[in-house]
Write a protein that holds these residues in place. Structure first.
Motif, short mmCIF file in Angstrom:
data_model
loop_
_atom_site.label_atom_id
_atom_site.label_comp_id
_atom_site.label_asym_id
_atom_site.label_seq_id
_atom_site.Cartn_x
_atom_site.Cartn_y
_atom_site.Cartn_z
N TRP A 186 -6.77 3.78 -2.77
CA TRP A 186 -6.53 2.72 -1.78
C TRP A 186 -5.55 3.21 -0.72
O TRP A 186 -5.82 3.13 0.48
CB TRP A 186 -6.00 1.50 -2.49
CG TRP A 186 -5.98 0.21 -1.72
CD1 TRP A 186 -5.69 0.04 -0.40
CD2 TRP A 186 -6.23 -1.10 -2.25
NE1 TRP A 186 -5.74 -1.29 -0.07
CE2 TRP A 186 -6.08 -2.02 -1.18
CE3 TRP A 186 -6.56 -1.59 -3.52
CZ2 TRP A 186 -6.25 -3.40 -1.36
CZ3 TRP A 186 -6.73 -2.95 -3.69
CH2 TRP A 186 -6.58 -3.85 -2.62
N VAL A 187 -4.41 3.72 -1.16
CA VAL A 187 -3.42 4.23 -0.21
C VAL A 187 -3.95 5.46 0.52
O VAL A 187 -3.76 5.61 1.74
CB VAL A 187 -2.10 4.56 -0.94
CG1 VAL A 187 -1.10 5.22 0.02
CG2 VAL A 187 -1.49 3.30 -1.54
N GLY A 188 -4.62 6.34 -0.20
CA GLY A 188 -5.18 7.53 0.42
C GLY A 188 -6.20 7.21 1.50
O GLY A 188 -6.35 7.96 2.47
N TRP A 189 -6.88 6.08 1.33
CA TRP A 189 -7.90 5.67 2.30
C TRP A 189 -7.30 5.39 3.68
O TRP A 189 -7.99 5.44 4.68
CB TRP A 189 -8.66 4.44 1.80
CG TRP A 189 -10.15 4.62 1.82
CD1 TRP A 189 -10.96 4.68 2.92
CD2 TRP A 189 -11.02 4.75 0.67
NE1 TRP A 189 -12.27 4.83 2.55
CE2 TRP A 189 -12.34 4.88 1.17
CE3 TRP A 189 -10.82 4.76 -0.69
CZ2 TRP A 189 -13.45 5.01 0.33
CZ3 TRP A 189 -11.92 4.90 -1.53
CH2 TRP A 189 -13.21 5.03 -1.02
N PHE A 190 -6.00 5.10 3.72
CA PHE A 190 -5.36 4.93 5.03
C PHE A 190 -5.40 6.24 5.81
O PHE A 190 -5.55 6.23 7.04
CB PHE A 190 -3.91 4.46 4.86
CG PHE A 190 -3.77 3.07 4.29
CD1 PHE A 190 -4.87 2.26 4.07
CD2 PHE A 190 -2.51 2.57 3.97
CE1 PHE A 190 -4.74 0.98 3.55
CE2 PHE A 190 -2.37 1.29 3.46
CZ PHE A 190 -3.47 0.49 3.25
N GLY A 191 -5.26 7.36 5.11
CA GLY A 191 -5.41 8.66 5.76
C GLY A 191 -6.87 8.98 6.03
O GLY A 191 -7.21 9.61 7.03
N PHE A 192 -7.74 8.54 5.14
CA PHE A 192 -9.17 8.77 5.25
C PHE A 192 -9.73 8.11 6.51
O PHE A 192 -10.38 8.75 7.34
CB PHE A 192 -9.84 8.18 4.00
CG PHE A 192 -11.21 8.70 3.69
CD1 PHE A 192 -11.38 9.92 3.08
CD2 PHE A 192 -12.33 7.93 3.95
CE1 PHE A 192 -12.64 10.39 2.75
CE2 PHE A 192 -13.60 8.38 3.63
CZ PHE A 192 -13.75 9.63 3.02
#
Length: 441
Positions: free
Chosen positions: A247-253
């Motif tokens: 979820w948090v990584g998806w902000f970079g994605f």
């Protein structure tokens, strides 16, 4: 003593001058790069370094924990090993030829090998697709997308694929499925020329992995005991932690796919978060209404469905559209993981097709409906451009046919060299022991 005190006072007085000289001559390489190429923007570069780290985190430890928490105890380490191996193999292949074939050159089908082994990439070079950050950083960022896409496919055949077959298949799939598709959509290929919109990977990542996972699951067959034995997850707490990292990584994605520290990145991040929230609530509500209890597995599945579905549209739609897309994702992906899966009796172990495949397909089409010109520069159906929806549909069909076909052929080729799945005895014993000689106690 007097001499020592005098020397000390002189040193203190000279300290600011010394510091100034060191600062002038010891300017960080970051600033030197900006001076060498004024187009490189420090803020954009800093954000993209963070985004790159976030997307890599999505595979290890994010996807590794998410997947391993949903398999049985005897296959936890083997499942983690697949994500770890994807990171190692794809990173090296990307540097050797993947980046060059995808993002260097503008042929309709493939790029060129002009930058193989990163030839020509210097401290101040930039890629035309990302003119405000160093080319090496753009290369690294796109590498993390290739990594997680290959790792995603493994979820469909969890608990039964031989490790050697996985390695060979991953190499072949990266070369023949991922690299061409990424070039077609993002590298200036024919789909990009047609105007297909895929902001962060609805086609390139999610639909490609989803359809490939479905084909792989059908070719390899169901797990032993599927449909009547207890195949429940070993430790859902691992999967919940993995969901949080994803979820948090998806902000970079999604936010990083703006390739700049700008308002569009913020809009994409906001829509992404809202879609995940709406997806989790929708899936949980459906289970609450139909099964009397909202499961933790259902809520995290809904969150990931929302994240995957918003991905292609995130940089083209308004933030509140994320709520709409998340609700639709929860509904459609729940249907795919329950009714559709049971109707056609395929054993997609971790629902890669049901969540990522159906989600990527749905989000790609919704981008053609909801796209807002004020945000992404392109209007969708609701703004009077129905042709965009047809273009999106064409991109979906190309992805389904190409990646599905490549997967089928590759699996048949790999099976000519090594068995695709472990033996019955090894499957019952567990892949941790049979493939890696280790096991959780």
């Amino acid at each position: 003593m007097m001499m020592g005190a005098r020397a000390l006072r002189a040193a203190i007085s000279a300290a600011p001058i010394t510091a100034a000289i060191q600062f002038a001559w010891g300017t960080p390489a970051f600033a030197q790069d900006s001076a060498a190429n004024p187009g490189i923007n420090p803020a954009d570069t800093a954000w993209m370094i963070v985004a790159t780290a976030l997307v890599l985190m999505m595979t290890i430890p994010g996807l590794a924990l998410f997947y391993s928490g949903m398999v049985r105890k005897k296959n936890v380490l083997a499942t983690m090993a697949q994500s770890l191996t994807a990171v190692a193999i794809i990173s090296i292949l990307w540097v050797i030829f993947g980046y060059s074939l995808t993002f260097v050159g503008n042929g309709p089908w493939l790029g060129s090998l002009d930058s193989w082994f990163l030839a020509g990439i210097t401290m101040d070079s930039v890629n035309p697709a990302a003119k405000t950050i160093p080319e090496a950083l753009f290369m690294l960022y796109q590498m993390t997308f290739a990594i997680i896409t290959v790792a995603l496919v493994a979820g469909s055949v969890a608990d039964r694929m031989r490790f050697s077959a996985y390695v060979l298949f991953s190499i072949g799939w990266f070369i023949f499925a991922y690299v061409p598709l990424a070039h077609w959509v993002w590298g200036g290929g024919f789909l990009a020329s047609m105007g297909v919109m895929d902001f962060a990977g609805g086609l390139v990542v999610h639909l490609s992995a989803g359809i490939s996972g479905l084909v792989a699951a059908k070719v390899m067959g169901n797990r032993h005991g599927y449909g009547h034995d207890n195949l429940s997850p070993f430790d859902l707490s691992l999967a919940v932690v993995g969901t949080g990292l994803l979820w948090v990584g998806w902000f970079g994605f999604n936010g990083g796919s703006a390739l700049a520290a700008n308002s569009r990145a913020v809009m994409a991040i906001t829509a992404t978060h809202l879609a995940a929230c709406a997806g989790a609530l929708t899936w949980g509500a459906i289970e609450w209404a139909t099964r009397r209890k909202p499961s933790v597995l259902g809520m995290i599945s809904g969150a990931v469905a929302g994240l995957g579905t918003i991905t292609p549209a995130s940089g083209f739609v308004a933030p509140w559209h994320g709520i709409v897309i998340g609700i639709i994702a929860g509904l459609v992906c729940f249907w795919a993981c329950t009714w559709l899966k049971h109707r056609f009796k395929y054993d997609d172990s971790l629902d890669v097709f049901g969540v990522h495949g159906i989600g990527g397909l749905t989000g790609t089409l919704l981008a053609g409906v909801l796209a807002t010109a004020a945000i992404g520069g392109t209007s969708g159906l609701l703004e009077g451009n129905p042709q965009q929806l047809l273009i999106q549909l064409y991109g979906v069909v190309v992805t389904l046919v190409w990646c599905g076909g490549v997967t089928f052929v590759l699996l048949k080729l790999v099976s000519a060299f090594v068995p695709l799945r472990v033996s019955m005895q090894q499957e019952l014993e567990g892949l941790d022991i049979s493939q890696h000689g280790e096991a959780l106690q």
